[in-house]
Design a protein around this motif. Structure first.
Motif, mmCIF file in Angstrom:
data_model
loop_
_atom_site.group_PDB
_atom_site.id
_atom_site.type_symbol
_atom_site.label_atom_id
_atom_site.label_comp_id
_atom_site.label_asym_id
_atom_site.label_seq_id
_atom_site.Cartn_x
_atom_site.Cartn_y
_atom_site.Cartn_z
ATOM 1 N N ASN A 141 0.813 -1.222 0.000
ATOM 2 C CA ASN A 141 0.000 0.000 0.000
ATOM 3 C C ASN A 141 0.846 1.271 0.000
ATOM 4 O O ASN A 141 0.312 2.374 0.093
ATOM 5 C CB ASN A 141 -0.959 0.008 1.193
ATOM 6 N N GLU A 144 -6.689 -11.022 -2.329
ATOM 7 C CA GLU A 144 -7.602 -10.013 -1.786
ATOM 8 C C GLU A 144 -6.900 -8.693 -1.488
ATOM 9 O O GLU A 144 -7.538 -7.740 -1.048
ATOM 10 C CB GLU A 144 -8.273 -10.538 -0.515
ATOM 11 N N LEU A 193 -3.509 -3.496 5.978
ATOM 12 C CA LEU A 193 -4.323 -4.660 6.298
ATOM 13 C C LEU A 193 -3.413 -5.884 6.352
ATOM 14 O O LEU A 193 -2.888 -6.337 5.333
ATOM 15 C CB LEU A 193 -5.424 -4.849 5.252
ATOM 16 N N ILE A 231 -11.807 -9.776 5.389
ATOM 17 C CA ILE A 231 -10.798 -8.981 4.684
ATOM 18 C C ILE A 231 -11.469 -7.985 3.733
ATOM 19 O O ILE A 231 -11.094 -6.809 3.665
ATOM 20 C CB ILE A 231 -9.835 -9.901 3.906
ATOM 21 N N ARG A 232 -12.464 -8.439 3.002
ATOM 22 C CA ARG A 232 -13.157 -7.543 2.068
ATOM 23 C C ARG A 232 -13.873 -6.420 2.807
ATOM 24 O O ARG A 232 -13.852 -5.264 2.369
ATOM 25 C CB ARG A 232 -14.155 -8.350 1.231
ATOM 26 N N ILE A 244 -4.078 -8.069 0.666
ATOM 27 C CA ILE A 244 -3.521 -7.757 1.974
ATOM 28 C C ILE A 244 -2.122 -7.171 1.810
ATOM 29 O O ILE A 244 -1.465 -7.356 0.785
ATOM 30 C CB ILE A 244 -3.499 -8.987 2.902
ATOM 31 N N ASP A 245 -1.651 -6.496 2.851
ATOM 32 C CA ASP A 245 -0.347 -5.829 2.798
ATOM 33 C C ASP A 245 0.755 -6.602 3.511
ATOM 34 O O ASP A 245 1.943 -6.347 3.277
ATOM 35 C CB ASP A 245 -0.453 -4.434 3.436
ATOM 36 N N ARG A 275 -11.278 -3.948 4.151
ATOM 37 C CA ARG A 275 -10.703 -3.159 3.055
ATOM 38 C C ARG A 275 -11.657 -2.040 2.646
ATOM 39 O O ARG A 275 -11.219 -0.934 2.308
ATOM 40 C CB ARG A 275 -10.386 -4.079 1.870
ATOM 41 N N ARG A 276 -12.959 -2.316 2.691
ATOM 42 C CA ARG A 276 -13.934 -1.290 2.309
ATOM 43 C C ARG A 276 -13.841 -0.059 3.201
ATOM 44 O O ARG A 276 -13.922 1.073 2.723
ATOM 45 C CB ARG A 276 -15.364 -1.852 2.371
#
Length: 407
Positions: A10, A243, A214, A201-202, A245-246, A205-206
């Protein structure tokens, strides 16, 4: 090398490779809010030199605590006080994430005698009640709780969150075919068993948006027959990467097989002996491009550097050394010391101690560090264990009294 920066997917830059992994600080008050002792501790950790701090187990549901003393992040939370903790932790330049969790069937019976789980399988340990199998609506509600807690974490000024999908808590147990025996869309195939963590996770993220880190903590294996396997872990890690993730933190075990909480009295400092999950992480990292963090056992700077340069991991996660000396990361980075504190190596063999004694000794020392600013290394392991259990009992009583007064 441990002093090299790392850029997450990110765009967030971590100043070095040292991370304070999550520990259960248990410094919350009777209403599960953070305290001055908790804030002061994160201030010291934040100025200690680590690039990233991850808070202890922070439940998204106050009826599903890992134990009394957990700080909860929900609509009842004193967010102004929580923001003070984030500010203190970041004051020295560190990034800070909140570890969001739901204890599931690993909720103590005193806190909740009928905790939510993926099935009715009871934890094979004393002090835990028989869980009730979650309904479809329950699981959708859990996803919403993680989403709300992530929103609050962002509002309080944290840099991101880590979703706890390891160590046998609810999200971890969803991945385990031994515990998750469901026949609906949340169980059966690995894709279905991963539905809960992917849905969370979704949702996170929103609400997080760009720049909000994340991370996920994932078991390399449950180390239980019929449980979440290493092959499953690699497959789920790939799904998590897809998905967006970081960061992926690798650990292992659960309350019944507490591999992540072991200690060794040996002085061997090879990478294979120091870092409990390094070989497992090596396999997972080979399948990914997202940064990987290994937590558990690291103490020697040379071993940390070897793990980094060999490509087995991107970040070094540690917990217990931060309890003994919050300033050790800066000393390690500057060369003042070549090893993180490893007092557990001088302890009696685990087989000679009560179950959980070493973990509980460290938990008591963490409370001392928070309340007095220093650990007491002269305290015998068994005595520290006993004091922690007594403190936990009192904390549980205060929690239940406060809960009763709220109706």
């Amino acid at each position: 090398m441990i002093d090299q920066p790392l850029t997450l997917p990110n765009g967030v830059v971590l100043a070095n490779r040292l991370v304070k992994s999550a520990m259960s600080e248990a410094l919350g008050d009777a209403r599960s809010n953070t305290t001055e002792a908790h804030i002061g501790l994160f201030d010291r950790w934040g100025r200690g030199g680590a690039a990233l701090l991850i808070t202890g187990n922070t439940p998204v549901d106050r009826l599903h605590l890992e134990h009394a003393g957990n700080v909860v992040l929900d609509k009842q939370t004193d967010l102004a006080r929580t923001a003070r903790l984030a500010e203190a932790a970041k004051r020295g330049g560190a990034r800070v994430l909140v570890q969001l969790a739901h204890a599931g069937r690993q909720t103590p019976e005193a806190v909740n005698p009928r905790p939510l789980s993926m099935s009715g399988l009871r934890l094979d340990l004393p002090g835990y009640g028989t869980p009730r199998a979650a309904t479809e609506e329950d699981l959708e509600r859990v996803v919403g709780q993680f989403e709300e807690s992530a929103r609050l974490a962002k509002a309080a000024g944290f840099d991101g969150v880590e979703v706890h999908a390891a160590h046998g808590y609810l999200v971890s147990s969803a991945l385990s075919p031994r515990i998750n025996t469901r026949r609906d869309r949340w169980g059966g195939s690995l894709e279905n068993r991963a539905r809960l963590v992917l849905s969370i996770i979704r949702a996170v993220r929103r609400v997080g948006g760009p720049g909000f880190t994340l991370a996920v903590k994932l078991n390399s294996s449950d180390f239980q027959k019929g449980g979440f396997s290493h092959e499953d872990s690699i497959a789920v890690a790939k799904l998590l990467q897809d998905e967006g993730i970081d960061l992926l933190e690798i650990s292992g075990g659960n309350f019944e097989t507490p591999v992540a909480y072991q200690h060794g009295a040996e002085k061997n400092s090879s990478a294979s002996r120091e870092a409990y999950f390094l070989d497992y992480a090596r396999d997972i990292k080979a399948a990914l491009t997202v940064p990987v963090m290994v937590t558990g056992g690291f103490r020697s700077r040379d071993v940390m550097n070897e793990a980094l340069t060999s490509g087995a991991t991107d970040l070094i996660g540690m917990g217990r050394p931060f309890i003994i000396d919050p300033a050790f990361p800066g000393k390690l980075l500057s060369g003042v010391i070549d090893r993180a504190p490893a007092v557990e190596r001088d302890f009696p063999a685990a087989a000679t101690l009560p179950r959980g004694a070493v973990l509980n000794w460290f938990c008591h020392q963490l409370a001392l560090q928070g309340n007095t600013g220093a650990a007491d290394l002269s305290l015998p392991v068994v005595e520290g264990h006993a004091r922690y259990l007594a403190d936990l009992e009192r904390a549980t009583e205060r929690l239940l009294e406060a809960r009763g007064s709220q109706g």
